[in-house]
Motif scaffolding. Structure first.
Motif, PDB file in Angstrom:
ATOM      1  N   GLN A  42      26.280  43.077  50.516  1.00 42.70           N
ATOM      2  CA  GLN A  42      26.954  41.777  50.608  1.00 42.70           C
ATOM      3  C   GLN A  42      27.563  41.397  49.253  1.00 42.70           C
ATOM      4  O   GLN A  42      28.698  40.914  49.177  1.00 42.70           O
ATOM      5  N   HIS A  43      26.798  41.609  48.192  1.00 37.64           N
ATOM      6  CA  HIS A  43      27.313  41.288  46.853  1.00 37.64           C
ATOM      7  C   HIS A  43      28.514  42.168  46.513  1.00 37.64           C
ATOM      8  O   HIS A  43      29.496  41.686  45.941  1.00 37.64           O
ATOM      9  N   ARG A  44      28.454  43.415  46.866  1.00 37.88           N
ATOM     10  CA  ARG A  44      29.557  44.334  46.597  1.00 37.88           C
ATOM     11  C   ARG A  44      30.814  43.899  47.350  1.00 37.88           C
ATOM     12  O   ARG A  44      31.921  43.910  46.789  1.00 37.88           O
ATOM     13  N   GLN A  45      30.620  43.490  48.624  1.00 39.62           N
ATOM     14  CA  GLN A  45      31.776  43.025  49.402  1.00 39.62           C
ATOM     15  C   GLN A  45      32.377  41.768  48.777  1.00 39.62           C
ATOM     16  O   GLN A  45      33.608  41.622  48.684  1.00 39.62           O
ATOM     17  N   ARG A  46      31.525  40.864  48.336  1.00 42.48           N
ATOM     18  CA  ARG A  46      32.010  39.630  47.727  1.00 42.48           C
ATOM     19  C   ARG A  46      32.746  39.933  46.411  1.00 42.48           C
ATOM     20  O   ARG A  46      33.788  39.348  46.123  1.00 42.48           O
ATOM     21  N   MET A  47      32.204  40.845  45.633  1.00 39.47           N
ATOM     22  CA  MET A  47      32.874  41.225  44.381  1.00 39.47           C
ATOM     23  C   MET A  47      34.233  41.863  44.667  1.00 39.47           C
ATOM     24  O   MET A  47      35.208  41.602  43.954  1.00 39.47           O
ATOM     25  N   ASP A  48      34.319  42.671  45.704  1.00 41.63           N
ATOM     26  CA  ASP A  48      35.605  43.256  46.079  1.00 41.63           C
ATOM     27  C   ASP A  48      36.599  42.177  46.490  1.00 41.63           C
ATOM     28  O   ASP A  48      37.781  42.234  46.134  1.00 41.63           O
ATOM     29  N   GLN A  49      36.115  41.177  47.233  1.00 44.71           N
ATOM     30  CA  GLN A  49      36.991  40.065  47.626  1.00 44.71           C
ATOM     31  C   GLN A  49      37.496  39.328  46.382  1.00 44.71           C
ATOM     32  O   GLN A  49      38.686  39.008  46.277  1.00 44.71           O
ATOM     33  N   LEU A  50      36.590  39.065  45.458  1.00 44.23           N
ATOM     34  CA  LEU A  50      36.981  38.340  44.248  1.00 44.23           C
ATOM     35  C   LEU A  50      37.951  39.164  43.395  1.00 44.23           C
ATOM     36  O   LEU A  50      38.896  38.619  42.820  1.00 44.23           O
ATOM     37  N   ARG A  51      37.733  40.470  43.315  1.00 51.51           N
ATOM     38  CA  ARG A  51      38.662  41.321  42.577  1.00 51.51           C
ATOM     39  C   ARG A  51      40.044  41.314  43.233  1.00 51.51           C
ATOM     40  O   ARG A  51      41.066  41.264  42.543  1.00 51.51           O
ATOM     41  N   ASN A  52      40.075  41.385  44.559  1.00 57.14           N
ATOM     42  CA  ASN A  52      41.366  41.339  45.267  1.00 57.14           C
ATOM     43  C   ASN A  52      42.081  40.016  45.017  1.00 57.14           C
ATOM     44  O   ASN A  52      43.300  39.989  44.794  1.00 57.14           O
ATOM     45  N   GLN A  53      41.336  38.914  45.058  1.00 56.64           N
ATOM     46  CA  GLN A  53      41.950  37.614  44.782  1.00 56.64           C
ATOM     47  C   GLN A  53      42.487  37.568  43.355  1.00 56.64           C
ATOM     48  O   GLN A  53      43.579  37.054  43.109  1.00 56.64           O
ATOM     49  N   SER A  54      41.713  38.099  42.424  1.00 57.94           N
ATOM     50  CA  SER A  54      42.156  38.122  41.029  1.00 57.94           C
ATOM     51  C   SER A  54      43.429  38.949  40.879  1.00 57.94           C
ATOM     52  O   SER A  54      44.367  38.540  40.187  1.00 57.94           O
ATOM     53  N   ASP A  55      43.478  40.104  41.529  1.00 57.34           N
ATOM     54  CA  ASP A  55      44.674  40.938  41.459  1.00 57.34           C
ATOM     55  C   ASP A  55      45.880  40.236  42.063  1.00 57.34           C
ATOM     56  O   ASP A  55      46.991  40.307  41.526  1.00 57.34           O
ATOM     57  N   GLN A  56      45.669  39.533  43.173  1.00 56.22           N
ATOM     58  CA  GLN A  56      46.774  38.809  43.808  1.00 56.22           C
ATOM     59  C   GLN A  56      47.266  37.685  42.902  1.00 56.22           C
ATOM     60  O   GLN A  56      48.473  37.467  42.758  1.00 56.22           O
ATOM     61  N   ARG A  57      46.331  36.970  42.291  1.00 58.35           N
ATOM     62  CA  ARG A  57      46.731  35.884  41.386  1.00 58.35           C
ATOM     63  C   ARG A  57      47.465  36.444  40.169  1.00 58.35           C
ATOM     64  O   ARG A  57      48.438  35.851  39.694  1.00 58.35           O
ATOM     65  N   GLN A  58      47.001  37.562  39.673  1.00 59.06           N
ATOM     66  CA  GLN A  58      47.661  38.169  38.530  1.00 59.06           C
ATOM     67  C   GLN A  58      49.081  38.618  38.897  1.00 59.06           C
ATOM     68  O   GLN A  58      50.020  38.428  38.124  1.00 59.06           O
TER      69      GLN A  58
END
Length: 127
Positions: A42-58
């Motif tokens: 679950q933590h890994r999935q959440r971290m992947d979601q946050l990384r994707n959001q960060s990449d999109q914002r960047q």
């Protein structure tokens, strides 16, 4: 075109609205190792979601920076040239040049005498 791209980027960044709910509880009867395995997934999935959001914002930030730079360049190119900077210096006759030099010399002499009066006033002895 950029508005459409911006709207699509905003929609891509915006996720579905989620209510504040407690995390899922692993089913009973699992070993401690399995529970921790589920939790780490679950933590890994959440971290992947946050990384994707960060990449999109960047990516959005980069796109907006480029759009701003292009807009600034378009504005600078559309400006009218400065009429005074483009005109070459006027060619004057030797008499006009001499008169201009003499006038400049007179202006400097007057300025120096005025400054001299101020300096003498500042250098006076205190009472």
């Amino acid at each position: 075109m950029t508005r459409i791209a911006l709207a699509l980027a905003v929609l891509a960044v915006a996720g579905p609205a989620r209510a504040q709910t407690p995390p899922r509880v692993p089913p009973a009867g699992l070993s401690t190792f399995d529970r921790h395995q589920i939790q780490s997934d679950q933590h890994r999935q959440r971290m992947d979601q946050l990384r994707n959001q960060s990449d999109q914002r960047q990516a959005l930030t980069h796109q907006l920076r480029l759009d701003g730079e292009l807009a600034r360049q378009r504005i600078e190119q559309s400006r009218q040239p400065d009429p005074y900077a483009s005109n070459p210096a006027a060619i004057r006759s030797p008499e006009e040049e001499r008169a201009a030099r003499e006038a400049a010399t007179e202006r400097r002499r007057r300025a120096a005498s005025d400054v001299g009066q101020i300096d003498s006033w500042l250098d006076r002895r205190p009472n």
